[in-house]
Enzyme design. Structure first.
Site, PDB file in Angstrom:
ATOM      1  N   SER A 128       0.837  -1.205   0.000  1.00  0.00           N
ATOM      2  CA  SER A 128       0.000   0.000   0.000  1.00  0.00           C
ATOM      3  C   SER A 128       0.863   1.241   0.000  1.00  0.00           C
ATOM      4  CB  SER A 128      -0.850  -0.034   1.270  1.00  0.00           C
ATOM      5  OG  SER A 128      -1.425   1.217   1.522  1.00  0.00           O
ATOM      6  N   TYR A 153      -2.100  -1.823  11.027  1.00  0.00           N
ATOM      7  CA  TYR A 153      -2.356  -2.244   9.640  1.00  0.00           C
ATOM      8  C   TYR A 153      -1.190  -1.819   8.742  1.00  0.00           C
ATOM      9  CZ  TYR A 153      -3.750  -1.573   4.838  1.00  0.00           C
ATOM     10  OH  TYR A 153      -3.739  -1.560   3.469  1.00  0.00           O
ATOM     11  N   LYS A 157       2.046  -3.997   6.561  1.00  0.00           N
ATOM     12  CA  LYS A 157       2.479  -3.884   5.159  1.00  0.00           C
ATOM     13  C   LYS A 157       4.004  -3.685   5.107  1.00  0.00           C
ATOM     14  CE  LYS A 157      -1.526  -4.517   3.383  1.00  0.00           C
ATOM     15  NZ  LYS A 157      -1.835  -5.837   2.822  1.00  0.00           N
TER      16      LYS A 157
HETATM   17  N1  UFG Z   1     -13.047  10.525   3.521  1.00  0.00           N
HETATM   18  C1  UFG Z   1     -14.074  11.392   3.823  1.00  0.00           C
HETATM   19  N2  UFG Z   1     -15.218  10.881   4.327  1.00  0.00           N
HETATM   20  C2  UFG Z   1     -15.405   9.545   4.538  1.00  0.00           C
HETATM   21  C3  UFG Z   1     -14.354   8.655   4.221  1.00  0.00           C
HETATM   22  C4  UFG Z   1     -13.194   9.186   3.734  1.00  0.00           C
HETATM   23  O1  UFG Z   1     -13.947  12.600   3.637  1.00  0.00           O
HETATM   24  O2  UFG Z   1     -16.482   9.161   5.020  1.00  0.00           O
HETATM   25  C5  UFG Z   1     -11.806  11.058   2.951  1.00  0.00           C
HETATM   26  C6  UFG Z   1     -10.593  10.779   3.810  1.00  0.00           C
HETATM   27  O3  UFG Z   1     -10.422  11.806   4.754  1.00  0.00           O
HETATM   28  C7  UFG Z   1      -9.496  10.745   2.765  1.00  0.00           C
HETATM   29  C8  UFG Z   1     -10.184  10.212   1.522  1.00  0.00           C
HETATM   30  O4  UFG Z   1     -11.564  10.389   1.736  1.00  0.00           O
HETATM   31  O5  UFG Z   1      -9.080  12.045   2.499  1.00  0.00           O
HETATM   32  C9  UFG Z   1      -9.915   8.743   1.291  1.00  0.00           C
HETATM   33  O6  UFG Z   1     -10.224   8.031   2.461  1.00  0.00           O
HETATM   34  P1  UFG Z   1     -10.297   6.441   2.494  1.00  0.00           P
HETATM   35  O7  UFG Z   1     -10.640   6.053   3.900  1.00  0.00           O
HETATM   36  O8  UFG Z   1     -11.165   5.951   1.404  1.00  0.00           O
HETATM   37  O9  UFG Z   1      -8.828   6.016   2.109  1.00  0.00           O
HETATM   38  P2  UFG Z   1      -7.446   6.360   2.835  1.00  0.00           P
HETATM   39  O10 UFG Z   1      -6.642   7.057   1.818  1.00  0.00           O
HETATM   40  O11 UFG Z   1      -7.598   7.012   4.119  1.00  0.00           O
HETATM   41  O12 UFG Z   1      -6.969   4.907   3.157  1.00  0.00           O
HETATM   42  C10 UFG Z   1      -6.660   4.042   2.112  1.00  0.00           C
HETATM   43  C11 UFG Z   1      -6.947   2.594   2.528  1.00  0.00           C
HETATM   44  C12 UFG Z   1      -6.058   2.202   3.642  1.00  0.00           C
HETATM   45  C13 UFG Z   1      -4.633   2.502   3.326  1.00  0.00           C
HETATM   46  C14 UFG Z   1      -4.501   3.935   2.910  1.00  0.00           C
HETATM   47  C15 UFG Z   1      -3.131   4.272   2.475  1.00  0.00           C
HETATM   48  O13 UFG Z   1      -8.289   2.457   2.939  1.00  0.00           O
HETATM   49  O14 UFG Z   1      -6.198   0.808   3.811  1.00  0.00           O
HETATM   50  O15 UFG Z   1      -5.350   4.199   1.815  1.00  0.00           O
HETATM   51  O16 UFG Z   1      -2.682   3.308   1.601  1.00  0.00           O
HETATM   52  F1  UFG Z   1      -3.862   2.320   4.411  1.00  0.00           F
END
Ligand code: UFG
Length: 345
Positions: A128, A153, A157
């Site tokens: 990731s 998590y 990785k």
């Molecule tokens: N977000 C919102 N509202 C929500 C959910 C997410 O605004 O309800 C925003 C988050 O703040 C972030 C973006 O959308 O800015 C993406 O969020 P995600 O949770 O979809 O993804 P992340 O980038 O936080 O996390 C993902 C994977 C993880 C991994 C990470 C980095 O879900 O498993 O990328 O690789 F660790």
């Protein structure tokens, strides 16, 4: 049909199921092992409807080495492994670190241990962009510094990458390709398979499509005071089918000994950073469906901005993310509509 079988661990999950489809369409016989802890065996029906082939399926846990030994005994034609079997919720990993370390690391070590005696040529590992943490410079290349993990998590990785490197450097008679995914989104264009989150989605797109469907009142946008053009966080959203195709190329590269290197690492992203607010706009523009949303405070632990430099994958793997973000958003919505039709959500 090819003769070299691919073992797909976690093959009924989100990325796993899309990869099984691409493998079968490329002519590979597949066997899936999955404990169904975060997926449903009905996914096998979706795969069969798309490809016309029902993949062989073993319901078992990869931390159970005896179950894995029995699987290799039953399928002596396994020549490649794609390892998706892992727990993946960042928040849950903070509460249940042992579950994460045990599940993610024991699975990997069991597979690595059984590869040589079963003459498996290579393993693709799902890593990731989380390994880059909050990057000092974007886009990130494979040489960008690895930052200390901020969750168990993420740490699994990093540790997994180190375990694979140590095992290969110790002279293991197989290869490995480590794929660092950015943010996988969307669904198969047939809407037969897609992401099926358990309970309240933690990730952006499943929450967004559920809010658009009226299952959730509104999407919370976590922060608009970041140092980005519109204040919301930036990610590199990669279409899950594009991502799946990279796995077929990677496994083939090892089976056919296309590289001198025994271990290779590739970023899998589009190279484009997209903000949360831009993604909401892209969804609304692509589907004509409004996403009820409000701005709320930042989510603890979020990265401000990260996107990939995918040139290494483009040039060396010969893979490129092809899908347009609006097509990807349409596929996510079509999948959400399919879940509704089926009375699942
Ligand atoms: N977000 C919102 N509202 C929500 C959910 C997410 O605004 O309800 C925003 C988050 O703040 C972030 C973006 O959308 O800015 C993406 O969020 P995600 O949770 O979809 O993804 P992340 O980038 O936080 O996390 C993902 C994977 C993880 C991994 C990470 C980095 O879900 O498993 O990328 O690789 F660790």
């Amino acid at each position: 049909m090819k003769t070299e079988r691919i073992l797909v661990t976690g093959g009924t999950g989100y990325i796993g199921s899309h990869t099984v489809v691409e493998l079968q369409q490329a002519g590979y016989p597949v066997v899936i092992i999955d404990n169904l802890s975060n997926s449903d065996s009905a996914v096998l029906d979706g795969i069969e409807r798309i490809t016309g082939i029902r993949p062989d399926f073993v319901e078992a846990d990869c931390t159970d080495i005896e179950a894995l030994k029995a699987l290799f005994a039953k399928y002596p034609d396994i020549k490649g492994i794609i390892n998706f079997a892992a727990s993946k919720a960042v928040g849950e990993s903070m509460e249940k670190p042992i579950l994460y370390y045990r599940n993610n690391l024991n699975t990997l070590m069991n597979l690595l241990e059984l590869m040589a005696p079963n003459h498996v040529k290579g393993i693709v590992f799902s890593s990731s962009c989380t390994v880059y943490g909050e990057p000092d410079v974007n886009p990130v290349t494979e040489q960008s510094p690895i930052k200390k993990a901020t969750s168990p998590y993420g740490n699994t990785k990093q540790i997994s990458e180190e375990i694979i490197t140590d095992v290969i450097n110790a002279g293991a008679p197989f290869k490995s390709i480590i794929l660092r995914y950015f943010n996988p989104v969307g669904a198969h264009p047939s809407a037969e398979i897609g992401e099926l989150p358990n309970g309240v989605p933690q990730n952006l797109i499943p929450y967004l499509t559920q809010a658009a469907m009226g299952i959730r009142k509104e999407l919370s946008v976590f922060g608009n005071d970041y140092n980005t053009p519109d204040g919301s966080c930036i990610r590199d959203y990669i279409n899950v089918v594009d991502l799946a195709k990279a796995h077929v190329i990677a496994v083939e590269r090892m089976l056919q000994d296309k590289s001198e290197d025994k271990i290779e690492i590739f970023n899998l992203g589009t190279g484009n950073g997209v903000s949360v607010l831009e993604l909401i706009n892209a969804f609304e523009h692509a589907t004509g469906v409004k996403v009820p949303h409000k701005i709320v405070g930042r989510r603890a632990g979020d990265i401000e901005k990260v996107w990939a430099n995918p040139e290494h994958a483009n040039n060396v793997l010969g893979w490129k993310a092809e899908s347009d973000i609006e097509d990807t958003m349409r596929s996510a919505w079509a999948w959400q509509c399919r879940l509704r039709e089926r009375g699942i959500m």
